[in-house]
Design an enzyme around this catalytic site. Structure first.
Site, PDB file in Angstrom:
ATOM      1  N   TYR A  34       0.871  -1.163   0.000  1.00 19.82           N
ATOM      2  CA  TYR A  34       0.000   0.000   0.000  1.00 19.82           C
ATOM      3  C   TYR A  34       0.911   1.217   0.000  1.00 19.82           C
ATOM      4  O   TYR A  34       1.797   1.322   0.861  1.00 19.82           O
ATOM      5  CB  TYR A  34      -0.851   0.067   1.265  1.00 19.82           C
ATOM      6  CG  TYR A  34      -2.111  -0.737   1.278  1.00 19.82           C
ATOM      7  CD1 TYR A  34      -3.282  -0.235   0.719  1.00 19.82           C
ATOM      8  CD2 TYR A  34      -2.154  -1.990   1.887  1.00 19.82           C
ATOM      9  CE1 TYR A  34      -4.457  -0.956   0.752  1.00 19.82           C
ATOM     10  CE2 TYR A  34      -3.322  -2.719   1.936  1.00 19.82           C
ATOM     11  CZ  TYR A  34      -4.476  -2.198   1.363  1.00 19.82           C
ATOM     12  OH  TYR A  34      -5.632  -2.909   1.406  1.00 19.82           O
TER      13      TYR A  34
ATOM     14  N   ASP B  33      -7.086  -1.024  -5.369  1.00 18.06           N
ATOM     15  CA  ASP B  33      -8.550  -0.911  -5.328  1.00 18.06           C
ATOM     16  C   ASP B  33      -9.080  -0.338  -4.025  1.00 18.06           C
ATOM     17  O   ASP B  33     -10.280  -0.378  -3.778  1.00 18.06           O
ATOM     18  CB  ASP B  33      -9.190  -2.281  -5.577  1.00 18.06           C
ATOM     19  CG  ASP B  33      -8.838  -3.308  -4.506  1.00 18.06           C
ATOM     20  OD1 ASP B  33      -7.922  -3.042  -3.705  1.00 18.06           O
ATOM     21  OD2 ASP B  33      -9.467  -4.383  -4.480  1.00 18.06           O
TER      22      ASP B  33
ATOM     23  N   HIS C 146     -11.172  -7.059  -3.421  1.00 17.76           N
ATOM     24  CA  HIS C 146     -10.894  -6.919  -1.986  1.00 17.76           C
ATOM     25  C   HIS C 146     -11.830  -7.792  -1.163  1.00 17.76           C
ATOM     26  O   HIS C 146     -12.154  -7.481  -0.016  1.00 17.76           O
ATOM     27  CB  HIS C 146     -11.048  -5.449  -1.578  1.00 17.76           C
ATOM     28  CG  HIS C 146      -9.942  -4.925  -0.725  1.00 17.76           C
ATOM     29  ND1 HIS C 146      -8.786  -4.413  -1.254  1.00 17.76           N
ATOM     30  CD2 HIS C 146      -9.798  -4.820   0.628  1.00 17.76           C
ATOM     31  CE1 HIS C 146      -7.994  -4.003  -0.275  1.00 17.76           C
ATOM     32  NE2 HIS C 146      -8.588  -4.244   0.880  1.00 17.76           N
TER      33      HIS C 146
END
Length: 394
Positions: free
Chosen positions: A155, A184, A262
């Site tokens: 991330y 996402d 996700h």
């Protein structure tokens, strides 16, 4: 799928201190049964974190149920005595076409945490993608899986120097073979079960959850920057349309994509990943030749794995299932979880008349029941290329 929230507080373990007696793992015959047992053993914190999904959880449910609409087409009188499940992802030979998706804080399920998952991956010579927000140090995790292939989830957070420091650590840990950039979740979904639990923690004096992901990422800028920070291949996780799958192929540093929403934890009512795979086949099948296409979300049976492989996926990921196995039996529970799916996959392949993963083809499945669900607009790939390479507003 993945369960990572940058900035979430870490806890060594939130597993129940007095779990139910360990069952005979060999008697557990399905992923659903493993999940049921895990629910009896995990803390409420772990349950709220692992099982929650956004809004009405429609996407979470459809990720799984869509596979029921795909029929298998067996071919008979094929010698299926031997069955080879090995495959190759980004040039790395894997023993099975099944990988573990990144999931934060596996120590919530069991104190052995991600080390247990890594050990299980090693037992099958498979791929494990390690969460940036793992509950254990990265070095400890990879040391627990000497025969596994590892990717590392990234991330990009608002504190760019923190991201640089994390990437720099990978230069010392060469067991990590590629970066998995999660694309996402620039903002968190409204996961009501998890939010409600967190409200109770905050009311009791706990710290609020902070979402620190950088929301200003773009194709050209972000991928160019990332290449200055690492020489590892890049895989993009969280591709949810054929347009973005095609866009990924425009950047040579991107060697793979993971079709994923996700686990239904970001935006509700998006298409299940296998539907996106069908739309790639319809609008831009060249994607399947240019990058390795992986897929995760909703996998419950070996037949689900076979269907995704037949449609062009190189490997299929599981996210929640390893956590449930971990909660039930530590590393052995994860190994049993993987073994269940491996056995079911091998049985399905043999009954289809496919003795190697590479033998699986679209002719082995009937997806006509899903035709009406596919996007029916123009492909517009030229527009995609102009938007992405020029970084214009779509």
């Amino acid at each position: 799928m993945e369960y990572s929230a940058p900035g979430i507080a870490r806890h060594p373990t939130a597993a129940q201190s007095t779990p139910a007696e360990l069952p005979d793992l060999s008697h557990i015959l399905s992923i659903t049964e493993m999940e049921t047992l895990a629910m009896q053993r995990m803390s409420q914190k772990a349950i709220s974190y692992y099982t929650s999904a956004t809004d009405d959880q429609i996407t979470k449910g459809e990720n799984s149920t869509i596979y029921r609409s795909i029929q298998l087409r067996p071919r008979v009188l094929v010698d299926c005595t031997e069955c080879d499940l090995s495959t190759t992802v980004l040039g790395h030979k894997l023993g099975i076409p099944l990988f573990v998706s990144p999931a934060a804080l596996a120590t919530l399920a069991h104190p052995v945490g991600e080390a247990g998952i890594a050990g299980a991956c090693s037992s099958f010579k498979s791929l494990g993608i390690i969460s940036q927000n793992a509950g254990l140090p990265l070095k400890d995790i990879v040391q627990a899986g000497p025969e596994a292939v590892f990717g590392w989830q990234l991330y990009v957070v608002k504190d760019i120097e923190e991201t640089r420091r994390k990437l720099a650590l990978l230069k010392e840990i060469r067991q990590v073979k590629f970066i998995v950039l999660t694309v996402d979740a620039p903002f968190p979904g409204k996961r009501e079960i998890e939010v409600r639990y967190k409200m109770g923690e905050v009311a009791a004096g706990g710290p609020p959850q902070v979402w620190g992901t950088e929301s200003a990422l773009t194709w050209k800028k972000t991928l160019a920057w990332l290449q200055t920070e690492t020489d590892l291949p890049i895989v993009l996780k969280g591709i949810q349309t054929y347009e973005d799958a095609y866009a990924a192929t425009l950047f040579p540093a991107v060697k793979g994509i993971i079709l994923s929403n996700h686990g239904g934890r970001a935006l509700d009512t998006v298409a299940p990943p296998v539907q996106v795979l069908l739309e790639i086949r319809k609008f831009c099948p060249q994607v399947l030749r240019r990058v390795d296409v992986l897929i995760d979300g909703g996998i419950k049976r070996g037949t689900d794995i076979v269907k995704a492989l037949a449609l062009g996926a190189k490997a299929v990921g599981i996210g929640r299932a390893p956590l449930f196995g971990l909660a039930v039996g530590g590393q052995q529970g994860v190994e049993r979880t993987i073994q269940i799916l491996v056995d079911e996959t091998m049985t399905a392949m043999r009954l289809l008349g496919a003795t190697k993963v590479s033998h699986l083809r679209p002719r082995h499945v009937n997806t006509s029941a899903l035709t009406a669900r596919l996007y029916d607009g123009p492909a517009a790939l030229d527009d995609v290329e102009r938007e992405v390479m020029g970084e214009e507003d779509p």
